[in-house]
Design a protein around this motif. Structure first.
Motif, PDB file in Angstrom:
ATOM      1  N   VAL A 127       5.128  25.901  25.636  1.00  0.00           N
ATOM      2  CA  VAL A 127       6.467  25.924  26.265  1.00  0.00           C
ATOM      3  C   VAL A 127       7.347  24.698  25.468  1.00  0.00           C
ATOM      4  O   VAL A 127       6.900  23.433  25.552  1.00  0.00           O
ATOM      5  CB  VAL A 127       6.312  25.715  27.621  1.00  0.00           C
ATOM      6  CG1 VAL A 127       8.030  25.154  28.346  1.00  0.00           C
ATOM      7  CG2 VAL A 127       5.803  26.817  28.386  1.00  0.00           C
ATOM      8  N   SER A 128       8.309  24.947  24.898  1.00  0.00           N
ATOM      9  CA  SER A 128       9.233  23.845  24.169  1.00  0.00           C
ATOM     10  C   SER A 128      10.428  23.526  24.951  1.00  0.00           C
ATOM     11  O   SER A 128      11.316  24.497  25.552  1.00  0.00           O
ATOM     12  CB  SER A 128       9.733  24.466  22.898  1.00  0.00           C
ATOM     13  OG  SER A 128       8.470  24.498  22.123  1.00  0.00           O
ATOM     14  N   SER A 153      14.182  21.262  25.706  1.00  0.00           N
ATOM     15  CA  SER A 153      15.159  20.749  24.756  1.00  0.00           C
ATOM     16  C   SER A 153      14.907  19.418  24.237  1.00  0.00           C
ATOM     17  O   SER A 153      14.428  18.469  24.895  1.00  0.00           O
ATOM     18  CB  SER A 153      16.444  20.614  25.886  1.00  0.00           C
ATOM     19  OG  SER A 153      16.500  19.780  26.900  1.00  0.00           O
ATOM     20  N   SER A 204      19.449  22.426  27.392  1.00  0.00           N
ATOM     21  CA  SER A 204      19.017  23.903  27.273  1.00  0.00           C
ATOM     22  C   SER A 204      17.955  24.166  28.002  1.00  0.00           C
ATOM     23  O   SER A 204      16.891  23.429  28.400  1.00  0.00           O
ATOM     24  CB  SER A 204      18.952  24.187  25.775  1.00  0.00           C
ATOM     25  OG  SER A 204      17.736  23.435  25.375  1.00  0.00           O
ATOM     26  N   THR A 252      11.812  27.259  26.374  1.00  0.00           N
ATOM     27  CA  THR A 252      11.418  28.726  25.814  1.00  0.00           C
ATOM     28  C   THR A 252       9.906  28.576  25.558  1.00  0.00           C
ATOM     29  O   THR A 252       9.334  27.458  25.618  1.00  0.00           O
ATOM     30  CB  THR A 252      12.256  28.974  24.546  1.00  0.00           C
ATOM     31  OG1 THR A 252      11.920  27.676  23.511  1.00  0.00           O
ATOM     32  CG2 THR A 252      13.468  28.717  24.442  1.00  0.00           C
ATOM     33  N   SER A 253       9.151  29.937  25.739  1.00  0.00           N
ATOM     34  CA  SER A 253       7.909  30.126  25.784  1.00  0.00           C
ATOM     35  C   SER A 253       7.502  31.033  24.608  1.00  0.00           C
ATOM     36  O   SER A 253       8.244  31.933  24.260  1.00  0.00           O
ATOM     37  CB  SER A 253       7.293  30.428  27.264  1.00  0.00           C
ATOM     38  OG  SER A 253       6.031  30.959  27.133  1.00  0.00           O
ATOM     39  N   SER A 254       6.109  30.817  24.074  1.00  0.00           N
ATOM     40  CA  SER A 254       5.734  31.459  22.895  1.00  0.00           C
ATOM     41  C   SER A 254       5.297  32.911  23.573  1.00  0.00           C
ATOM     42  O   SER A 254       4.686  33.617  22.672  1.00  0.00           O
ATOM     43  CB  SER A 254       4.724  30.713  22.346  1.00  0.00           C
ATOM     44  OG  SER A 254       3.584  30.444  23.195  1.00  0.00           O
ATOM     45  N   ASN A 294       7.462  34.894  29.991  1.00  0.00           N
ATOM     46  CA  ASN A 294       8.519  34.136  30.802  1.00  0.00           C
ATOM     47  C   ASN A 294       7.607  32.732  31.403  1.00  0.00           C
ATOM     48  O   ASN A 294       8.075  32.357  32.342  1.00  0.00           O
ATOM     49  CB  ASN A 294       9.051  34.827  32.231  1.00  0.00           C
ATOM     50  CG  ASN A 294       8.127  35.507  32.797  1.00  0.00           C
ATOM     51  OD1 ASN A 294       6.786  35.280  32.766  1.00  0.00           O
ATOM     52  ND2 ASN A 294       8.404  35.664  34.514  1.00  0.00           N
ATOM     53  N   ALA A 333       7.730  29.994  30.466  1.00  0.00           N
ATOM     54  CA  ALA A 333       8.560  28.715  30.381  1.00  0.00           C
ATOM     55  C   ALA A 333       9.184  28.452  31.829  1.00  0.00           C
ATOM     56  O   ALA A 333       8.976  27.316  32.320  1.00  0.00           O
ATOM     57  CB  ALA A 333       9.740  28.735  29.584  1.00  0.00           C
TER      58      ALA A 333
END
Length: 208
Positions: free
Chosen positions: A139-140, A142, A174, A177-179, A182, A184
């Motif tokens: 999970v990235s 902001s 922001s 986002t997840s690889s 959902n 994240a």
């Protein structure tokens, strides 16, 4: 990793040099030590939720202080809901402190400050161990984040060594986002959205 460390070093020294050039024209007599929560200038080691790093500071205009620095969290892994969660985070930041009660002689008035500023994360990622049919995923979050916080400064330890305490948050700009699907929202909701940006830190610094 080497490139990241090089960028952090270059950005840190660029900010520090800019701050010193900006502030060197200010008369030192403007800041009265008996009232101030800030040293004229300092360099210290910071330990906290955001990781381990270096921080430089310079005070100006009586009740204001400028800080620049960087933090690195080197592959820290812990157990969350019985599975591994690894944090990979590195950032640079620039902060401005304001001492609202400057001029008063009470202990709290001479130590307390509020802070605003911003941080930039070179990396701000959580790596989560999968379970069942769910694979390992990341999970990235902001990278650009404004900061708001408060703290206590100029706490005497010994000689010219002082302690600064911070608590605050680097606010997300922001959605994460997840690889994988959902996840994240699952991760950030489970952590109450606080941990990724939470800043609680102790800085041990030498005043100049």
């Amino acid at each position: 990793m080497k490139m990241r460390i090089k960028l952090i070093k270059e950005f840190f020294w660029m900010l520090l040099m800019s701050a010193l050039l900006f502030c060197c024209g200010k008369a030192e007599a403007q800041v009265l030590p008996e009232y101030s929560a800030f040293p004229t200038s300092s360099l210290g080691l910071q330990l906290g939720v955001q990781g381990l790093g270096l921080q430089g500071s310079y005070s100006f205009a009586r009740s204001f202080n400028l800080r620049v620095g960087f933090d690195v969290t080197p592959d820290v892994t812990f157990i969350y809901n019985s599975r591994n969660l690894r944090v990979d985070r590195s950032a640079v930041y620039a902060l401005v402190d304001w001492q609202p009660m400057y001029g008063n002689t009470q202990w709290f008035a001479t130590k307390w400050f509020v802070t605003t500023g911003f941080g930039y994360y070179f990396n701000n990622t959580l790596y989560r161990q999968g379970i069942g049919r769910t694979p390992d995923y990341s999970v990235s979050m902001s990278k650009y984040r404004p900061y708001i916080g408060t703290g206590l400064g100029d706490i005497y330890l010994f000689g010219n060594v002082r302690l600064r305490l911070d608590v605050g948050s680097f606010l997300p700009t922001s959605a994460p986002t997840s690889s994988y699907e959902n996840k994240a929202n699952t991760i950030t909701s489970g952590l109450k959205g606080i941990m990724p940006g939470l800043n609680t830190a102790a800085t041990f610094y030498i005043k100049f």
